[in-house]
Scaffold this motif. Structure first.
Motif, mmCIF file in Angstrom:
data_model
loop_
_atom_site.group_PDB
_atom_site.id
_atom_site.type_symbol
_atom_site.label_atom_id
_atom_site.label_comp_id
_atom_site.label_asym_id
_atom_site.label_seq_id
_atom_site.Cartn_x
_atom_site.Cartn_y
_atom_site.Cartn_z
ATOM 1 N N ALA A 267 6.260 -7.147 -5.285
ATOM 2 C CA ALA A 267 5.300 -6.439 -6.146
ATOM 3 C C ALA A 267 3.999 -6.175 -5.393
ATOM 4 O O ALA A 267 3.448 -5.065 -5.456
ATOM 5 C CB ALA A 267 5.027 -7.244 -7.412
ATOM 6 N N LEU A 268 3.511 -7.167 -4.664
ATOM 7 C CA LEU A 268 2.269 -6.979 -3.917
ATOM 8 C C LEU A 268 2.479 -6.003 -2.759
ATOM 9 O O LEU A 268 1.624 -5.151 -2.505
ATOM 10 C CB LEU A 268 1.730 -8.317 -3.417
ATOM 11 N N ALA A 269 3.608 -6.092 -2.082
ATOM 12 C CA ALA A 269 3.891 -5.171 -0.979
ATOM 13 C C ALA A 269 3.911 -3.725 -1.478
ATOM 14 O O ALA A 269 3.348 -2.834 -0.833
ATOM 15 C CB ALA A 269 5.209 -5.534 -0.306
ATOM 16 N N ALA A 270 4.543 -3.484 -2.622
ATOM 17 C CA ALA A 270 4.607 -2.124 -3.176
ATOM 18 C C ALA A 270 3.212 -1.624 -3.552
ATOM 19 O O ALA A 270 2.855 -0.471 -3.284
ATOM 20 C CB ALA A 270 5.529 -2.097 -4.389
ATOM 21 N N LEU A 271 2.407 -2.484 -4.167
ATOM 22 C CA LEU A 271 1.050 -2.103 -4.549
ATOM 23 C C LEU A 271 0.207 -1.804 -3.313
ATOM 24 O O LEU A 271 -0.502 -0.788 -3.262
ATOM 25 C CB LEU A 271 0.407 -3.224 -5.373
ATOM 26 N N VAL A 272 0.285 -2.647 -2.314
ATOM 27 C CA VAL A 272 -0.496 -2.460 -1.088
ATOM 28 C C VAL A 272 -0.060 -1.182 -0.363
ATOM 29 O O VAL A 272 -0.892 -0.447 0.170
ATOM 30 C CB VAL A 272 -0.394 -3.704 -0.183
ATOM 31 N N LYS A 273 1.232 -0.896 -0.358
ATOM 32 C CA LYS A 273 1.718 0.342 0.258
ATOM 33 C C LYS A 273 1.113 1.556 -0.447
ATOM 34 O O LYS A 273 0.641 2.492 0.200
ATOM 35 C CB LYS A 273 3.238 0.402 0.204
ATOM 36 N N GLU A 274 1.097 1.527 -1.765
ATOM 37 C CA GLU A 274 0.503 2.624 -2.539
ATOM 38 C C GLU A 274 -0.989 2.760 -2.240
ATOM 39 O O GLU A 274 -1.505 3.865 -2.042
ATOM 40 C CB GLU A 274 0.724 2.363 -4.023
ATOM 41 N N MET A 275 -1.684 1.641 -2.192
ATOM 42 C CA MET A 275 -3.115 1.665 -1.903
ATOM 43 C C MET A 275 -3.388 2.175 -0.492
ATOM 44 O O MET A 275 -4.361 2.897 -0.252
ATOM 45 C CB MET A 275 -3.707 0.267 -2.089
ATOM 46 N N ALA B 172 9.031 -13.985 5.861
ATOM 47 C CA ALA B 172 9.309 -15.379 6.233
ATOM 48 C C ALA B 172 8.044 -16.234 6.193
ATOM 49 O O ALA B 172 8.115 -17.437 5.929
ATOM 50 C CB ALA B 172 9.948 -15.444 7.620
ATOM 51 N N ARG B 173 6.885 -15.613 6.431
ATOM 52 C CA ARG B 173 5.605 -16.339 6.379
ATOM 53 C C ARG B 173 4.876 -16.096 5.070
ATOM 54 O O ARG B 173 3.766 -16.594 4.883
ATOM 55 C CB ARG B 173 4.702 -15.899 7.538
ATOM 56 N N ASN B 174 5.474 -15.285 4.192
ATOM 57 C CA ASN B 174 4.844 -14.908 2.925
ATOM 58 C C ASN B 174 3.472 -14.272 3.173
ATOM 59 O O ASN B 174 2.475 -14.618 2.540
ATOM 60 C CB ASN B 174 4.716 -16.108 1.975
ATOM 61 N N GLU B 175 3.454 -13.316 4.116
ATOM 62 C CA GLU B 175 2.209 -12.631 4.450
ATOM 63 C C GLU B 175 2.403 -11.121 4.453
ATOM 64 O O GLU B 175 3.439 -10.614 4.884
ATOM 65 C CB GLU B 175 1.702 -13.037 5.840
#
Length: 91
Positions: A14-22, A42-45
């Protein structure tokens, strides 16, 4: 500028998708030279890499971004405060 985010458990996608959009929005801002999202599940980053033409352009972007609703969503999906690091390009 490099921004490191650590999603809450179960919120990586969810955060990856939001950050990609931003980040797509960042690319339309005056003075932006480059913006990329880097994922390390793997590092949750999640990292965001941005290059700006000047500190002033980046400052103007931050003012604009602070007024956008999606910024609060980033905080809501993150385990801690984003880690901001700025650099000057070595020439």
């Amino acid at each position: 500028m490099i921004i490191i985010l650590q999603p809450l458990p179960g919120k990586f996608d969810a955060l990856a998708a939001l950050v990609k959009e931003m980040t797509e929005q960042v690319c339309t801002q005056p003075g932006n030279l480059q913006a990329e999202v880097l994922l390390a599940p793997a590092r949750n980053e999640i990292a965001v890499f941005q290059r700006w033409s000047s500190a002033e352009a980046f400052s103007e972007y931050l003012i604009w971004r602070s007024k956008q609703e999606d910024l609060q969503q980033v905080y809501d999906l993150s385990a801690n405060e984003p880690d901001f690091k700025s650099f000057t390009l070595c020439t």
